[in-house]
Every structure is written in structure tokens, then in C-alpha cells.
Scaffold this motif. Structure first.
Motif, PDB file in Angstrom:
ATOM      1  N   VAL A 143       0.816  -1.209   0.000  1.00 34.26           N
ATOM      2  CA  VAL A 143       0.000   0.000   0.000  1.00 34.26           C
ATOM      3  C   VAL A 143       0.858   1.272   0.000  1.00 34.26           C
ATOM      4  O   VAL A 143       0.404   2.311  -0.478  1.00 34.26           O
ATOM      5  CB  VAL A 143      -0.990  -0.006   1.194  1.00 34.26           C
ATOM      6  CG1 VAL A 143      -0.284   0.263   2.511  1.00 34.26           C
ATOM      7  CG2 VAL A 143      -2.111   0.991   0.955  1.00 34.26           C
ATOM      8  N   ILE A 144       2.091   1.201   0.463  1.00 36.29           N
ATOM      9  CA  ILE A 144       2.936   2.406   0.509  1.00 36.29           C
ATOM     10  C   ILE A 144       3.248   2.905  -0.902  1.00 36.29           C
ATOM     11  O   ILE A 144       2.925   4.052  -1.225  1.00 36.29           O
ATOM     12  CB  ILE A 144       4.214   2.158   1.334  1.00 36.29           C
ATOM     13  CG1 ILE A 144       3.858   1.809   2.775  1.00 36.29           C
ATOM     14  CG2 ILE A 144       5.134   3.380   1.288  1.00 36.29           C
ATOM     15  CD1 ILE A 144       5.027   1.313   3.608  1.00 36.29           C
ATOM     16  N   PRO A 145       3.858   2.099  -1.770  1.00 37.39           N
ATOM     17  CA  PRO A 145       4.103   2.619  -3.125  1.00 37.39           C
ATOM     18  C   PRO A 145       2.809   2.844  -3.912  1.00 37.39           C
ATOM     19  O   PRO A 145       2.740   3.760  -4.735  1.00 37.39           O
ATOM     20  CB  PRO A 145       4.986   1.557  -3.780  1.00 37.39           C
ATOM     21  CG  PRO A 145       4.796   0.329  -2.986  1.00 37.39           C
ATOM     22  CD  PRO A 145       4.450   0.756  -1.591  1.00 37.39           C
ATOM     23  N   LEU A 146       1.778   2.048  -3.648  1.00 38.51           N
ATOM     24  CA  LEU A 146       0.507   2.219  -4.345  1.00 38.51           C
ATOM     25  C   LEU A 146      -0.112   3.584  -4.025  1.00 38.51           C
ATOM     26  O   LEU A 146      -0.472   4.344  -4.927  1.00 38.51           O
ATOM     27  CB  LEU A 146      -0.461   1.093  -3.965  1.00 38.51           C
ATOM     28  CG  LEU A 146      -1.880   1.229  -4.514  1.00 38.51           C
ATOM     29  CD1 LEU A 146      -1.882   1.088  -6.027  1.00 38.51           C
ATOM     30  CD2 LEU A 146      -2.794   0.203  -3.873  1.00 38.51           C
ATOM     31  N   ALA A 147      -0.227   3.899  -2.747  1.00 38.87           N
ATOM     32  CA  ALA A 147      -0.819   5.178  -2.338  1.00 38.87           C
ATOM     33  C   ALA A 147       0.046   6.348  -2.803  1.00 38.87           C
ATOM     34  O   ALA A 147      -0.480   7.376  -3.245  1.00 38.87           O
ATOM     35  CB  ALA A 147      -1.009   5.213  -0.825  1.00 38.87           C
ATOM     36  N   ALA A 148       1.350   6.204  -2.720  1.00 40.77           N
ATOM     37  CA  ALA A 148       2.248   7.279  -3.171  1.00 40.77           C
ATOM     38  C   ALA A 148       2.090   7.506  -4.674  1.00 40.77           C
ATOM     39  O   ALA A 148       2.075   8.655  -5.133  1.00 40.77           O
ATOM     40  CB  ALA A 148       3.697   6.944  -2.829  1.00 40.77           C
ATOM     41  N   ALA A 149       1.934   6.437  -5.437  1.00 35.79           N
ATOM     42  CA  ALA A 149       1.751   6.571  -6.892  1.00 35.79           C
ATOM     43  C   ALA A 149       0.427   7.262  -7.212  1.00 35.79           C
ATOM     44  O   ALA A 149       0.366   8.127  -8.094  1.00 35.79           O
ATOM     45  CB  ALA A 149       1.810   5.195  -7.558  1.00 35.79           C
ATOM     46  N   ILE A 150      -0.624   6.919  -6.492  1.00 35.31           N
ATOM     47  CA  ILE A 150      -1.927   7.547  -6.725  1.00 35.31           C
ATOM     48  C   ILE A 150      -1.867   9.041  -6.388  1.00 35.31           C
ATOM     49  O   ILE A 150      -2.329   9.891  -7.153  1.00 35.31           O
ATOM     50  CB  ILE A 150      -3.030   6.832  -5.913  1.00 35.31           C
ATOM     51  CG1 ILE A 150      -3.248   5.421  -6.471  1.00 35.31           C
ATOM     52  CG2 ILE A 150      -4.332   7.635  -5.922  1.00 35.31           C
ATOM     53  CD1 ILE A 150      -4.094   4.525  -5.588  1.00 35.31           C
TER      54      ILE A 150
END
Length: 176
Positions: A143-150
Motif C-alpha cells: 500500500v505504501i508505493p501504491l498510495a504514493a503513486a496515486i
């Protein structure tokens, strides 16, 4: 075609992508919150009346991590994170837009760094399994890279919109 109409037509698919992401993330966060309430209720009831259900603490912790990061994307999109805007709000039109673009560029840099660091952390923890569920920790930290990408996408769209002279969708004008 006027410059304003051209800018609007260029932004339409970008704004659509933001709304589509929100339409997916918001129900996921609400569902995860309901699941968190259910898991914590089960945990409390089982501890009081029976033997504690071991996996509930771990699931609650993982749900809370995912809810925090995904809800942060919704807050970012709506401009609801803590910000000191009194200086920017006091600026006239064009300097205000430049200041907002500069702030978004700083945010974008941070989010890209968070995405890279989150990806690396996810890879480093990939061999580890959670204690109760034996779930790969890759899924927890994904969720860390996912949320940062969003959030980086949201920042990029806002930078493009401001560069074309359009305000961000939920931007509040000073004094409004």
C-alpha cells in the motif's frame, strides 16, 4: 478552438481518471472500515466471553495500515491534508498559481521518493510472513508505493491543470 476550450478538452480525461480512482478507493476504504469494526468487535467479544481469536489483532493492524494510506489519497485529492496556505492565499492570481505549482512540485518529489522507498521496503520485507496468518508482508507494505503513486498522479494532474490556467477541482478560493 480557444485556449480555454483546448485546456478543458486536455484535462477532461485526466479529471476522469481522478474520479475513477476515487470511485474505486472510497468504497474500498468504507468496506475496510466496516471490516475493521467487525474484526475489533470480534476481538473484544472473544476476549471477554471466550478465548481470544488470535488472528484478529493482526488483521486489524493490517486493515488500519491500508485504510490510513488509501484514505490519505482521498484526502490529498480533496486538498484536506494539513497545510499552511495563508501566504499563498494572500497572493494575487498568477503568483498564487505559481506558488501552488511549486508546492505541488515539492509534494510530487516527496511522493516519488516515497514510492521508490516504499517499493524497496516492500521488496526487502517480501521474505517475511505475518505471525498469525502467514501472509507475505509484501501485501501489507504494498500500500505504501501504491498510495504514493496515486497521490503523485493527483499532484501531476493538478500541476497540469494549474499550468493551463485551470484551478484544481476542489480548490477553495480565499474568503470562500
Amino acid at each position: 478552438m480557444s485556449a480555454s476550450a483546448l485546456a478543458h478538452s486536455l484535462l477532461r480525461p485526466l479529471r476522469w481518471s481522478e474520479r475513477a480512482l476515487d470511485a474505486v478507493i472510497a468504497p474500498v476504504v468504507v468496506t475496510a472500515m466496516a471490516a475493521l469494526i467487525g474484526v475489533i468487535t470480534l476481538q473484544v467479544v472473544s476476549r471477554v466471553f471466550f478465548t481470544a481469536v488470535g488472528w484478529t489483532e493482526e488483521v486489524a493492524r493490517f486493515l488500519l495500515v491500508w485504510i490510513t494510506f488509501l484514505a490519505a489519497t482521498l484526502a490529498f485529492r480533496r486538498g484536506r491534508h494539513i497545510a499552511l496556505t495563508f501566504v499563498v492565499d494572500a497572493l494575487p492570481g498568477f503568483p498564487r498559481r505559481l506558488a501552488r505549482i511549486a508546492a505541488l512540485l515539492v509534494s510530487l518529489g516527496f511522493l516519488l521518493a516515497l514510492m521508490a522507498i516504499g517499493w524497496e521496503y516492500m521488496q526487502v520485507q517480501s521474505f517475511q510472513k505475518s505471525a498469525s496468518l502467514r501472509l507475505s508482508m509484501t501485501w501489507v507494505y504494498a500500500v505504501i508505493p501504491l498510495a504514493a503513486a496515486i497521490m503523485a498522479w493527483y499532484a501531476l494532474v493538478d500541476i497540469i491543470a494549474l499550468s493551463l490556467g485551470e484551478p484544481p477541482p476542489d480548490a477553495e478560493e480565499p474568503g470562500a
